[in-house]
Design a protein around this motif. Structure first.
Motif, short mmCIF file in Angstrom:
data_model
loop_
_atom_site.label_atom_id
_atom_site.label_comp_id
_atom_site.label_asym_id
_atom_site.label_seq_id
_atom_site.Cartn_x
_atom_site.Cartn_y
_atom_site.Cartn_z
N CYS A 303 0.83 -1.26 0.05
CA CYS A 303 0.01 0.08 0.27
C CYS A 303 0.78 1.31 -0.04
N ALA A 304 1.92 1.43 0.89
CA ALA A 304 2.97 2.43 0.71
C ALA A 304 3.42 2.57 -0.69
N LEU A 305 3.81 1.48 -1.18
CA LEU A 305 4.47 1.38 -2.45
C LEU A 305 3.49 2.05 -3.66
N TYR A 366 -5.70 -1.49 17.24
CA TYR A 366 -6.53 -0.77 18.78
C TYR A 366 -5.49 -1.73 19.52
N HIS A 367 -5.45 -0.72 20.79
CA HIS A 367 -4.70 -1.23 22.00
C HIS A 367 -6.05 -1.46 23.08
N VAL A 368 -5.72 -2.27 23.90
CA VAL A 368 -6.72 -2.75 24.77
C VAL A 368 -6.16 -2.64 26.10
N CYS A 437 5.39 -0.99 15.52
CA CYS A 437 5.59 -2.01 14.51
C CYS A 437 7.10 -2.71 14.35
N PRO A 438 7.20 -3.85 14.83
CA PRO A 438 8.70 -4.26 14.91
C PRO A 438 9.32 -4.24 13.26
N GLY A 439 8.37 -4.19 12.43
CA GLY A 439 8.82 -4.20 11.13
C GLY A 439 9.33 -2.79 10.34
C1 HEM Z 1 3.92 0.41 5.40
C2 HEM Z 1 4.52 -0.46 6.33
C3 HEM Z 1 4.08 -0.65 7.52
C4 HEM Z 1 3.50 0.07 8.32
C5 HEM Z 1 2.82 1.54 8.15
C6 HEM Z 1 3.27 -0.63 9.59
C7 HEM Z 1 2.41 -0.29 10.92
C8 HEM Z 1 2.13 -0.71 11.74
C9 HEM Z 1 1.21 -0.42 13.12
C10 HEM Z 1 0.59 0.99 12.90
C11 HEM Z 1 1.22 -1.32 13.77
C12 HEM Z 1 0.40 -1.41 15.20
C13 HEM Z 1 1.34 -0.62 16.20
C14 HEM Z 1 0.25 -0.62 17.31
O1 HEM Z 1 -0.51 -1.35 17.92
O2 HEM Z 1 0.41 0.46 18.10
C15 HEM Z 1 2.07 -2.64 13.45
C16 HEM Z 1 2.14 -3.73 13.81
C17 HEM Z 1 3.09 -4.78 13.55
N1 HEM Z 1 3.68 -4.73 12.27
FE1 HEM Z 1 3.87 -3.27 11.15
N2 HEM Z 1 3.80 -2.05 9.58
C18 HEM Z 1 4.23 -1.94 8.41
C19 HEM Z 1 5.12 -3.01 7.77
C20 HEM Z 1 5.46 -4.12 8.43
C21 HEM Z 1 6.31 -5.12 7.92
C22 HEM Z 1 6.95 -5.16 6.41
C23 HEM Z 1 6.28 -6.19 9.06
C24 HEM Z 1 7.15 -7.33 8.87
C25 HEM Z 1 8.18 -7.46 8.32
C26 HEM Z 1 5.50 -5.65 9.97
C27 HEM Z 1 5.11 -6.23 11.28
C28 HEM Z 1 4.39 -5.93 12.17
C29 HEM Z 1 3.95 -6.87 13.37
C30 HEM Z 1 4.52 -8.20 13.83
C31 HEM Z 1 3.09 -6.04 14.15
C32 HEM Z 1 2.59 -6.72 15.48
C33 HEM Z 1 3.07 -5.83 16.67
C34 HEM Z 1 2.48 -6.16 17.98
O3 HEM Z 1 1.46 -6.45 18.22
O4 HEM Z 1 3.53 -6.28 18.97
N3 HEM Z 1 4.88 -4.42 9.84
N4 HEM Z 1 2.65 -2.10 12.20
#
Ligand code: HEM
Length: 485
Positions: A303-305, A366-368, A437-439
C-alpha cells in the motif's frame, strides 16, 4: 449537633460526590442508537477525518463510543496518545480481549501465532525479541538488504515488458519480504504465496471495521452453518486455510530445499541450520517459524508503494527533484544501492512523506487496557478499546507544518539539506509504545530502495482515476475505511 460540624460534613460530602462523579465520568462522544449504540458511527466513511471533526465539536481530544459489549476510546492528538499508549504502556498494551466484540470471527481463525493479536504476555515478548534479532540487528540487515536490492532490480526488469504496473508493485513487495524471510522469489502473480497474505489481511480488515454481525450479536455463532446470514463460518474456514498457507507453506518449502541443498540464504534457512546443528531449542524453533509467518503477513507494505507511485505522478516537481539528486550521484552509470543512502537525503524525505501523507494504517491496531484507569478526570475501564487516530496526528500542522494534506517532502528537510528525521524515526506512522511495529526499520529500507530504483530507471506520469479521468494534486483520493488501506 453543632451546626458547624453539620456544615463541614455536608461540604465534605459534596466534594466527595463531585470528585467521584469526575472520576467516573466518561469522555464526550456522539449519542448512539438503542441496542446497537455507536455501531454506525464507528464505521463512517473516511472516519479519521470524521473523528477529528468530532474532537472540535465536543472540544476534547479523547472521545468515547459504545456498542454492545465494548467501549471504544478515540485518541485524536499526539499528547493523548503519548500519555496513554506510550507513557502508560504497561496498562495499554493488550489486544482484543477474548470473547469481546469483533473477536468472535477472529477466534475461529487460527491466530495464536500472529503477533498483532497476542496479548501482553511472555509469549508475545519472546516473539518480539526474536523478530528484532532476525530482522532488525546490524548483522541481519546486511543479508536482508542484499535481498531487497535484488527484489528492486527484478521489479525494474519486469517493468520493461509488463503492462500490469499495479500487479508488478504487488509482486515486488511480496518478493522483497519472501526472499529476505525464506529465500523464495515468486516469478509471477499466480504464485500461490502472493494471494494468501492479501486475502487474509482483507478478512482481518473486514473484521476490524465490524463487517460481521456475529461480532455484535455473539449468539449468532450458535446458528448452524446452513442458516442464511451466517457467512462468518465460511469466512472463518477460509481464514484458517489462508493462515495455514502463510505459516507453513514457505516454511515447508525451505525445509525441502535445504534437504536438497538448494536453499538460498534467508532468515528461515539460517535458523533451520541452527536446528540441524542443535544450537537452538525446539521452542525457539517454533517461535522463529511464527516470526517468519508474521513478517510474511507484513506485506501490507505494498500500500505504501502504491502511495509512493501516486505521489510521484501527482507531484512531478518532487519527482524531478528526487531524480536530479539520483542522477547527480549515479551519473547514469549504475543503479542505486544502500551505500548511497546517506548521500540521498531528499529521497529519505520523500519516503518519510509517503508514510505521513496517506498512512497505510490510519488507526494503527487497537490497544486494549488491562486495568481501570483515570485520565484527565475520565474513567477508562479495564478492557477498553483504544483507537489511536494516527492519521490525525500525521496531519497535525503543529507537528508537521502547513498544508499537511499536500505531499511536501521539504517539511522533512533541514536548512543545510540534511533530512530532519532518519527514516526509521518517523515512528508516528508505525504505532505506539510496546506494540509499535517491529518491521518498521526493515520496511523503510525496502521502500527506500524500491523508490530509488524506480526513479533512476523510470519517470512516473499520467495519473488517472479508475474511470480514466485525469488526476491532479487537487483531486480527492478516496481511501477505504479499513485497518489497512
Ligand atoms: C507500510 C509499512 C508498515 C506500516 C505503516 C506498519 C504499521 C504498523 C502499525 C501501525 C502497527 C500497530 C502498532 C500499534 O499497535 O500501536 C504494526 C504492527 C505490526 N507490524 Fe507493521 N507496519 C508496516 C510494515 C510491516 C512489515 C514489513 C512487517 C514485517 C516485516 C510488520 C510487522 C508488524 C508486526 C509483527 C506487528 C504487530 C506488533 C505487535 O502487536 O506487537 N509491519 N505495524
Amino acid at each position: 449537633m453543632d451546626p458547624r460540624i453539620i456544615a463541614v460534613s455536608i461540604f465534605a460530602l459534596l466534594i466527595g460526590i463531585r470528585s467521584f462523579r469526575k472520576k467516573r465520568s466518561t469522555p464526550p462522544g456522539p449519542a448512539g442508537l438503542p441496542l446497537i449504540g455507536n455501531m454506525f458511527d464507528l464505521s463512517k466513511r473516511e472516519s479519521w477525518q470524521v473523528y477529528l471533526d468530532w474532537s472540535k465539536r465536543y472540544d476534547s481530544d479523547i472521545l468515547t463510543m459504545k456498542v454492545p459489549g465494548a467501549q471504544f476510546f478515540i485518541l485524536n492528538s499526539a499528547t493523548v496518545i503519548q500519555d496513554l499508549l506510550v507513557k502508560r504502556s504497561n496498562i495499554y498494551s493488550n489486544r482484543y480481549v477474548k470473547d469481546a466484540l469483533r473477536t468472535d470471527t477472529l477466534c475461529r481463525i487460527q491466530t495464536s501465532w500472529l503477533i498483532p493479536f497476542m496479548n501482553n504476555t511472555e509469549k508475545w515478548r519472546e516473539h518480539r525479541r526474536l523478530f528484532h534479532r532476525e530482522f532488525d540487528t546490524v548483522d541481519a540487515s546486511v543479508v536482508n538488504k542484499a535481498h531487497e536490492v535484488q527484489a528492486a532490480r527484478r521489479l525494474l526488469r519486469r517493468l520493461l515488458t509488463s503492462v500490469d504496473h499495479e500487479g508488478e508493485l504487488r509482486l515486488a513487495a511480496v518478493d522483497a519480504i519472501l526472499s529476505i524471510t525464506y529465500g523464495i522469489s515468486p516469478k509471477d502473480l499466480n504464485h500461490p504465496f502472493i494471494k494468501a497474505p492479501e486475502d487474509l489481511n482483507t478478512i482481518f480488515a473486514d473484521v476490524a471495521r465490524g463487517g460481521y454481525t456475529v461480532d455484535v450479536f455473539p449468539f449468532l455463532r450458535h446458528l448452524p452453518t446452513w442458516f442464511p446470514g451466517v457467512e462468518f463460518h465460511k469466512t472463518a474456514q477460509t481464514g484458517t486455510t489462508l493462515a495455514n498457507i502463510l505459516l507453513m507453506g514457505p516454511y515447508v518449502q525451505v525445509k525441502t530445499e535445504m534437504a536438497k541443498g538448494t536453499a538460498v540464504s534467508s532468515v528461515a534457512s539460517r535458523f533451520l541450520s541452527a536446528v540441524q546443528d542443535g544450537t537452538i531449542s525446539e521452542t525457539e524453533q517454533d517461535v522463529l517459524r511464527n516470526v517468519c509467518g508474521n513478517a510474511y503477513l507484513g506485506n501490507l507494505a505494498v500500500c505504501a508503494l502504491y502511495n509512493f507511485v501516486i505521489a510521484m505522478a501527482l507531484y512531478p516537481e518532487v519527482q524531478k527533484k528526487a531524480q536530479k539528486s539520483l542522477d547527480t550521484l549515479l551519473e547514469g552509470n549504475r543503479l542505486p544501492d544502500f551505500n548511497d543512502f546517506s548521500d540521498l537525503p531528499y529521497l529519505s524525505a520523500v519516503v518519510n512523506e509517503v508514510l505521513r501523507w496517506h498512512p497505510v494504517t490510519p488507526f494503527a491496531i487497537y490497544h486494549v487496557s488491562t486495568e481501570d484507569d483515570t485520565y484527565e478526570g475520565y474513567h477508562i475501564p479495564k478492557g477498553a478499546m483504544m483507537i489511536p487516530n494516527m492519521w490525525a496526528i500525521l496531519h497535525d500542522e503543529t507537528i508537521f507544518g502547513p498544508d499537511t494534506h499536500k505531499f511536501i517532502p521539504e517539511r522533512f528537510v533541514k536548512a543545510d539539506g540534511s533530512v530532519k528525521l532518519d527514516l526509521s524515526e518517523l515512528d508516528l506512522a508505525f504505532g505506539f509504545g510496546r506494540r509499535a511495529c517491529p518491521g518498521r526499520r526493515k520496511f523503510c529500507y525496502t521502500l527506500w530502495i524500491m523508490a530509488a530504483s524506480l526513479l533512476t530507471a523510470y519517470t512516473i506520469t499520467d495519473p488517472c482515476g479508475m474511470d480514466g479521468s485525469v488526476l491532479t494534486a487537487d483531486s480527492h483520493l478516496e481511501y477505504t475505511n479499513a485497518m489497512v488501506r
